[in-house]
Design a protein around this motif. Structure first.
Motif, mmCIF file in Angstrom:
data_model
loop_
_atom_site.group_PDB
_atom_site.id
_atom_site.type_symbol
_atom_site.label_atom_id
_atom_site.label_comp_id
_atom_site.label_asym_id
_atom_site.label_seq_id
_atom_site.Cartn_x
_atom_site.Cartn_y
_atom_site.Cartn_z
ATOM 1 N N ALA A 97 0.839 -1.210 0.000
ATOM 2 C CA ALA A 97 0.000 0.000 0.000
ATOM 3 C C ALA A 97 0.871 1.256 0.000
ATOM 4 O O ALA A 97 0.522 2.272 -0.616
ATOM 5 C CB ALA A 97 -0.936 -0.004 1.210
ATOM 6 N N GLY A 141 1.294 -7.129 2.852
ATOM 7 C CA GLY A 141 -0.068 -7.063 2.344
ATOM 8 C C GLY A 141 -0.563 -8.440 1.967
ATOM 9 O O GLY A 141 -0.281 -9.429 2.644
ATOM 10 N N ASP A 201 -4.481 -9.762 -3.124
ATOM 11 C CA ASP A 201 -5.400 -8.781 -3.705
ATOM 12 C C ASP A 201 -4.735 -7.413 -3.821
ATOM 13 O O ASP A 201 -4.886 -6.715 -4.841
ATOM 14 C CB ASP A 201 -6.669 -8.677 -2.845
ATOM 15 N N GLU A 202 -3.996 -7.020 -2.790
ATOM 16 C CA GLU A 202 -3.284 -5.746 -2.841
ATOM 17 C C GLU A 202 -2.203 -5.779 -3.916
ATOM 18 O O GLU A 202 -1.975 -4.780 -4.609
ATOM 19 C CB GLU A 202 -2.661 -5.440 -1.478
ATOM 20 N N ARG A 257 -3.844 -5.247 -7.252
ATOM 21 C CA ARG A 257 -4.233 -3.847 -7.443
ATOM 22 C C ARG A 257 -3.009 -2.983 -7.748
ATOM 23 O O ARG A 257 -3.063 -2.082 -8.588
ATOM 24 C CB ARG A 257 -4.967 -3.321 -6.207
#
Length: 534
Positions: A37, A82, A85-86, A89
């Motif tokens: 992130a 993380g 899915d992160e 993305r």
């Protein structure tokens, strides 16, 4: 510009590639460690800077004894970073920003808590008994031979359950896989496909020169140049490093990559410059880009640099594509070696030589080695083989984004300390300075995109004299002349032809016509000149 809209032919030949140690890039959740992130939040910076691809150090599940190169599960993201899915993305966001993603592939070893090793170590009759390198004890009950670990001591560790030793090139907790076993090769191929199917753009192969060890387990001979070097270097690794069979392993990995369109394979190689050509395509394709650290290792004067560059170009095959690396997660910061002023000259050299440039996060702000107190050392090499000045933590310290105490990296105690903020290089301060080294890196990358001859043109050496390193780039769109003053005092530089000054490393000269004459280069100044047709 999205990735999809680019010219897909050999994208890695014109790319500028930026290595990121994720744990030190940007913390998003206040645990003092960088994460996916955090990287997502800095994509605008990467796009502003102008890099074309990111290479991430390992993000897989790991106990993190050695910067994540001790992998417990190749197909999952470590929770500290993380989740999948992160990751998906992030990959999508990078592609939308026109930035490709290269992952570290670690095919030489796993962690000792990886399910493969747990099963292999359980019994000599297990289904994965031969997935790692096992050997019986010597007649005296000790290790099978004299092979040494890079982290000190014997490279053999006793396993009571099997009543055998296993081999580890690196930490005891990093057992080496047996690449002579076709099941191991197939398993690594499956790992690669897992990430390639998700859309990653390639891999950097870790320790690619040591994938195969001597089948006879012959002892390594003494190293005649061991005086003053760390104990692990007291032998010459003839039977553990750069074995001929290693190339077959790399060829196998390349076959997997080539089954996907527009993917790239680069790799860490060992040995002197004259051996790097072996890692390129021969009768069968190998690495697209064997990483070349010659600039890091060269003495920093014009004559040594011209010899280093010439030796490298002579060592690679005729149709091979060059690559230049000026930093990395286990290489000492070159700004500490050559100083801030020459870091600007190095930036121009890196971005104007024929080949693909690689640099490490922080190089673009001229980051130097960060002092690490002895009680904060994390590098296992420094803990196990102390006193040789080879600790890698000073390179791995978190990115300094601003002049706050924790550098805008985290709101918590960072996993490694940062240098004091007063006078320290940081991104925000240099973004405000239109003549900073960061501004120079950005301008040079923009220049590469604008002028085809800098990306794809040929290289013509000129004679370097009086501390000035000079060469031409010749190709589609014309000719460019590059002159780099490696001295801190002014130097007169004689050149022939007519041209136009395009850029100075000082970023304070306006483009201007230049006659066929002598140009006065200021101390630590490099220039790019566009030559007029004769």
């Amino acid at each position: 510009m999205s990735v999809e809209s680019r010219d897909e032919a050999a994208w890695w030949q014109s790319a500028v590639i930026y290595e990121i140690a994720l744990i030190s890039f940007q913390d998003s959740n206040g645990d003092g460690k960088g994460d996916l992130a955090g990287l997502m939040s800095r994509i605008d910076y990467l796009r502003w800077l102008g890099i074309d691809a990111v290479w991430l150090t390992p993000v897989y599940k790991s106990a993190f004894r050695d910067l994540g190169y001790d992998i417990s599960d190749y197909c999952s993201i470590d929770p500290a970073f993380g989740n999948l899915d992160e990751f998906d993305r992030l990959l999508k966001a990078l592609h939308q920003a026109g930035i490709r993603l290269i992952l570290d592939l670690v095919p030489n070893h796993t962690a000792n808590d990886h399910a493969w090793f747990v099963e292999s170590a359980s019994s000599p009759n297990s289904a994965k008994a031969d997935w790692y390198i096992w050997a019986d004890a010597a007649e005296n009950g000790g290790p099978p031979n004299n092979w040494l670990s890079r982290f000190g001591g014997s490279a053999w560790e006793w396993c009571e359950a099997r009543r055998q030793y296993y081999y580890h090139s690196f930490l005891v907790e990093q057992p080496d896989l047996n690449w002579r076993n076709p099941d191991v090769r197939a398993a690594i191929a499956d790992v690669m496909r897992f990430w390639l199917d998700r859309g990653v753009d390639g891999f950097r192969v870790d320790a690619s020169a040591v994938l195969i060890k001597d089948e006879l387990l012959r002892d390594n001979p003494p190293n005649p140049q061991a005086q003053g070097k760390p104990p692990p270097q007291r032998h010459t690794p003839v039977f553990t490093d750069d074995r001929p069979e290693t190339m077959h392993c790399i060829e196998f990995i390349r076959e997997v990559i080539d089954s996907y369109p527009d993917r790239m394979l680069c790799g860490e190689v060992q040995g002197k410059t004259d051996r790097i050509g072996h890692f390129y395509s021969n009768d069968r394709p190998r690495l697209h880009l064997p990483l070349n650290f010659a600039l890091l290792d060269s003495k920093w004067d014009a004559l040594s640099l011209q010899a280093t560059i010439d030796a490298y170009f002579n060592a690679i095959p005729e149709r091979a594509w060059p690559v230049w690396v000026i930093g990395g997660h286990d290489k000492q910061r070159i700004a500490s070696k050559i100083g801030a002023a020459q870091m600007r000259v190095l930036a121009m050299l890196l971005m104007t030589l024929r080949g693909t440039p690689f640099f490490f996060m922080g190089d673009e702000i001229g980051r130097k080695r960060v002092p690490i107190p002895s009680d904060r050392v994390r590098d296992p090499f420094e803990k196990l083989v102390p006193g040789y000045g080879l600790c890698r933590d000073p390179e791995r310290a978190p990115m300094r984004w601003d002049d706050s105490p924790n550098g805008g990296f985290t709101g918590a105690d960072p996993w490694l300390p940062l240098e004091p903020p007063d006078g320290a290089a940081n991104v925000a301060g240099q973004q405000r300075d239109e003549r900073s080294v960061l501004a120079l890196f950005r301008a040079l990358m923009a220049l590469r995109r604008e002028h085809a001859c800098l990306c794809e043109g040929g290289y013509q050496a000129l004679r370097s004299q009086h501390d000035v390193l000079a060469y031409k780039r010749i190709g589609r769109g014309g000719e460019m002349l590059i002159a780099l003053n490696i001295a801190s005092e002014p130097r007169k530089w004689h050149w022939q032809g007519r041209g136009r000054l395009l850029m100075s490393t000082h970023l304070d000269r306006t483009p201007e016509p230049l006659p066929d004459a002598t140009l006065l280069l200021r101390g630590n100044e490099g220039v790019i000149i566009v030559l007029e047709p004769r």
